[in-house]
Scaffold this motif. Structure first.
Motif, mmCIF file in Angstrom:
data_model
loop_
_atom_site.group_PDB
_atom_site.id
_atom_site.type_symbol
_atom_site.label_atom_id
_atom_site.label_comp_id
_atom_site.label_asym_id
_atom_site.label_seq_id
_atom_site.Cartn_x
_atom_site.Cartn_y
_atom_site.Cartn_z
ATOM 1 N N ALA A 302 0.817 -1.218 0.000
ATOM 2 C CA ALA A 302 0.000 0.000 0.000
ATOM 3 C C ALA A 302 0.847 1.262 0.000
ATOM 4 N N GLY A 303 1.884 1.273 -0.832
ATOM 5 C CA GLY A 303 2.711 2.466 -0.985
ATOM 6 C C GLY A 303 3.691 2.706 0.137
ATOM 7 N N ALA A 304 3.934 1.700 0.976
ATOM 8 C CA ALA A 304 4.861 1.866 2.098
ATOM 9 C C ALA A 304 5.836 0.701 2.167
ATOM 10 N N ARG A 305 7.031 1.002 2.667
ATOM 11 C CA ARG A 305 8.015 -0.034 2.967
ATOM 12 C C ARG A 305 8.166 -0.128 4.478
ATOM 13 N N PHE A 306 8.358 -1.342 4.962
ATOM 14 C CA PHE A 306 8.622 -1.549 6.381
ATOM 15 C C PHE A 306 9.212 -2.934 6.544
ATOM 16 N N HIS A 307 9.747 -3.202 7.723
ATOM 17 C CA HIS A 307 10.195 -4.569 8.010
ATOM 18 C C HIS A 307 9.809 -4.923 9.431
ATOM 19 N N ASN A 308 9.714 -6.214 9.700
ATOM 20 C CA ASN A 308 9.394 -6.681 11.039
ATOM 21 C C ASN A 308 10.588 -6.504 11.975
ATOM 22 N N ARG A 309 10.302 -6.510 13.256
ATOM 23 C CA ARG A 309 11.355 -6.374 14.261
ATOM 24 C C ARG A 309 12.389 -7.485 14.106
ATOM 25 N N LYS A 310 13.645 -7.139 14.436
ATOM 26 C CA LYS A 310 14.758 -8.057 14.198
ATOM 27 C C LYS A 310 15.255 -8.769 15.456
ATOM 28 N N ASP A 311 14.716 -8.400 16.615
ATOM 29 C CA ASP A 311 15.081 -9.074 17.859
ATOM 30 C C ASP A 311 14.122 -10.248 18.074
ATOM 31 N N ILE A 312 14.656 -11.466 18.086
ATOM 32 C CA ILE A 312 13.783 -12.642 18.095
ATOM 33 C C ILE A 312 12.965 -12.757 19.374
ATOM 34 N N GLU A 313 13.544 -12.387 20.507
ATOM 35 C CA GLU A 313 12.802 -12.454 21.766
ATOM 36 C C GLU A 313 11.631 -11.475 21.735
ATOM 37 N N GLU A 314 11.866 -10.273 21.215
ATOM 38 C CA GLU A 314 10.805 -9.279 21.123
ATOM 39 C C GLU A 314 9.729 -9.722 20.135
ATOM 40 N N TYR A 315 10.157 -10.274 19.002
ATOM 41 C CA TYR A 315 9.204 -10.760 18.006
ATOM 42 C C TYR A 315 8.294 -11.827 18.618
ATOM 43 N N ILE A 316 8.887 -12.783 19.302
ATOM 44 C CA ILE A 316 8.099 -13.854 19.917
ATOM 45 C C ILE A 316 7.160 -13.292 20.981
ATOM 46 N N ARG A 317 7.656 -12.360 21.807
ATOM 47 C CA ARG A 317 6.834 -11.778 22.866
ATOM 48 C C ARG A 317 5.621 -11.044 22.284
ATOM 49 N N LEU A 318 5.851 -10.229 21.260
ATOM 50 C CA LEU A 318 4.755 -9.476 20.662
ATOM 51 C C LEU A 318 3.721 -10.400 20.024
ATOM 52 N N CYS A 319 4.207 -11.441 19.370
ATOM 53 C CA CYS A 319 3.282 -12.386 18.738
ATOM 54 C C CYS A 319 2.481 -13.156 19.788
ATOM 55 N N SER A 320 3.075 -13.373 20.954
ATOM 56 C CA SER A 320 2.411 -14.146 22.012
ATOM 57 C C SER A 320 1.453 -13.293 22.820
ATOM 58 N N GLU A 321 1.867 -12.034 23.118
ATOM 59 C CA GLU A 321 1.089 -11.199 24.024
ATOM 60 C C GLU A 321 0.063 -10.328 23.322
ATOM 61 N N ASP A 322 0.385 -9.853 22.118
ATOM 62 C CA ASP A 322 -0.439 -8.829 21.468
ATOM 63 C C ASP A 322 -1.280 -9.339 20.304
ATOM 64 N N ASN A 323 -1.286 -10.653 20.094
ATOM 65 C CA ASN A 323 -1.912 -11.130 18.861
ATOM 66 C C ASN A 323 -3.435 -11.070 18.867
ATOM 67 N N LYS A 324 -4.019 -10.624 19.968
ATOM 68 C CA LYS A 324 -5.471 -10.469 19.988
ATOM 69 C C LYS A 324 -5.884 -8.993 20.038
ATOM 70 N N THR A 325 -4.897 -8.094 19.914
ATOM 71 C CA THR A 325 -5.207 -6.665 19.945
ATOM 72 C C THR A 325 -5.350 -6.120 18.533
ATOM 73 N N ASP A 326 -5.955 -4.929 18.438
ATOM 74 C CA ASP A 326 -6.164 -4.305 17.120
ATOM 75 C C ASP A 326 -4.842 -3.898 16.475
ATOM 76 N N ARG A 327 -3.801 -3.707 17.281
ATOM 77 C CA ARG A 327 -2.524 -3.245 16.728
ATOM 78 C C ARG A 327 -1.659 -4.382 16.201
ATOM 79 N N PHE A 328 -2.098 -5.604 16.336
ATOM 80 C CA PHE A 328 -1.329 -6.730 15.810
ATOM 81 C C PHE A 328 -1.851 -7.075 14.429
ATOM 82 N N PRO A 329 -1.005 -7.265 13.396
ATOM 83 C CA PRO A 329 0.453 -7.350 13.451
ATOM 84 C C PRO A 329 1.190 -6.029 13.178
#
Length: 417
Positions: A302-329
């Motif tokens: 959609a006209g934007a570039r971005f990349h996912n977080r590069k810290d694996i612990e943070e990536y796993i934490r966000l996917c585990s804790e925030d995956n039911k919120t409106d801000r995920f992914p």
């Protein structure tokens, strides 16, 4: 590696996100890239986001990755997915059951174009079994990309590879036996101590196997790798690298030998039999939208570039804790950059000109509502005069000489302040 990193400038995080982040801007097709960041041993030249990991970490990561994929269900209904590329790292180093589950999650979350699907997985010799290959086929994967790099066991050891050429031969034979009819083989040139003769031997031995696709890259010495310490600028052993003249000979011999054996060059580093160009990688060069899933994966959406977080612990934490919120992914994303008109024109030029057929001047006008001459007349005239660019009807493309020094040519189309 067949799946190249894209060196795209990205500024700081953009807090104001467009409301239509899930709406297509440039078409209805979306390529998917899935990153598996694990390998048995990190190669000495590699600066990709990859490393060995414990089985516990791998399990946590794969669960997080499935959560990210699931989060897109119902959000991408306007897109169809014609290409999937599972890269790394070494995707074949994890259990085949994980790959099967990933493909199932993708089918559930996205509109996969099954009739046209090109689904690739990168595999490394020494990590492939017949059972894995059969499981990949059952999961819907129809293309393999082998990371061979060299047929010379001495060179493989020097690169830090975990396999021998003989193991590659066995794995390749298994791939054919299990029914894979679309295979890429990666080869790397300009290695320390390599000569035109040894490189030609590598090419001929791979050609004899008749893969449908060959990716032939020059070694790049990246800072922060063991190779940089050994062969980088000012290093004691730097003189072991082929000289510029030898490197140029390797480059031209590659093109000649592959052409003689039915491989057409369609991109600076990629060669294919007719009908076997890698459609996923082509999408990067022509500006098709793509979505990267997993640790550090890059996207153009959609006209934007971005990349996912590069810290694996943070990536796993966000996917585990925030995956039911409106801000995920969305909360996984970093360096979110809405591309300006100037940046989109730049990318059209310096990515599209990597293709041997070049770019369409009519397509430039259709996308940007002004002619290419209005924007780049001076640059094009200068490069044509230097015989680095050529025109053929509607097409603008690099000449053979322009391909040799493509980084220099492409720099002309980057905005200079």
């Amino acid at each position: 590696m067949e799946h190249e990193k894209l060196s795209i400038k990205q500024d700081g995080m953009e807090e104001k996100r467009p409301k239509d982040v899930f709406s297509p801007e440039a078409g209805r097709e979306l390529g998917l890239y899935i990153h598996i960041p694990f390998c048995v041993k990190k190669c000495d030249y590699c600066d990709f986001l990859s490393a060995p990991a414990t089985e516990v970490m791998k399990k946590k990561y794969m669960q997080a990755l499935r959560s990210e994929i699931c989060s897109y269900k119902g959000k991408m209904t306007e897109y169809t997915v014609p290409t999937i590329f599972i890269g790394g790292g070494t995707p074949s180093a994890i259990p085949a059951s994980d790959i099967k589950e990933l493909m199932e999650e993708i089918r559930d979350a996205f509109q996969v174009d099954h009739d046209r699907l090109e689904a690739t997985i990168e595999v490394n010799p020494g990590t492939v079994t017949k059972e894995k290959l059969l499981a990949y086929k059952k999961a819907g994967i129809n293309r393999l990309s082998f990371g061979l790099q060299s047929v010379d066991n001495r060179e493989l050891k020097m690169l830090g590879r975990i396999h021998t050429y003989e193991e590659f031969q066995d794995n390749y034979a298994l791939a054919r036996e299990t029914g894979f009819r679309n295979i890429n083989v990666d080869l790397m040139s300009s290695l320390p101590g390599q000569t035109v003769e040894t490189w030609e031997k590598s090419l001929r031995m791979v050609i004899a196997l008749k893969p449908e696709h060959i990716s032939a890259y020059s070694l790049i010495i990246e800072e922060g790798t063991p190779f940089y310490e050994r062969y980088g600028e000012g290093a004691l052993h730097q003189r072991e690298l082929p000289e510029e003249e030898t490197d140029r000979l390797l480059y031209h011999r590659t093109k000649e030998l592959l052409k003689e054996n039915g491989y057409h060059r369609y991109e600076i580093s990629n060669y294919a039999k007719d009908g076997y160009e890698c459609r996923h990688n082509n999408s990067y060069w022509i500006g098709t939208q793509y979505l990267g899933l997993g640790l550090g994966a890059s996207s153009l959406l959609a006209g934007a570039r971005f990349h996912n977080r590069k810290d694996i612990e943070e990536y796993i934490r966000l996917c585990s804790e925030d995956n039911k919120t409106d801000r995920f992914p969305v909360n996984l994303r970093e360096d979110y950059q809405i591309l300006s008109l100037q940046e989109r024109m730049e990318e059209f030029m310096f990515l599209g000109l990597r293709m041997i057929r070049g770019i369409s001047m009519e397509e430039f006008k259709r996308r940007f509502h002004q002619s290419i001459q209005e924007v780049y007349r001076e640059e094009i005239e200068q490069l044509v005069q230097k015989q680095l660019l050529k025109t053929d009807g509607d097409r603008l493309a690099l000449t053979d000489y322009g391909i040799d020094i493509s980084n220099y040519v492409l720099s002309f189309f980057l905005w200079k302040e």
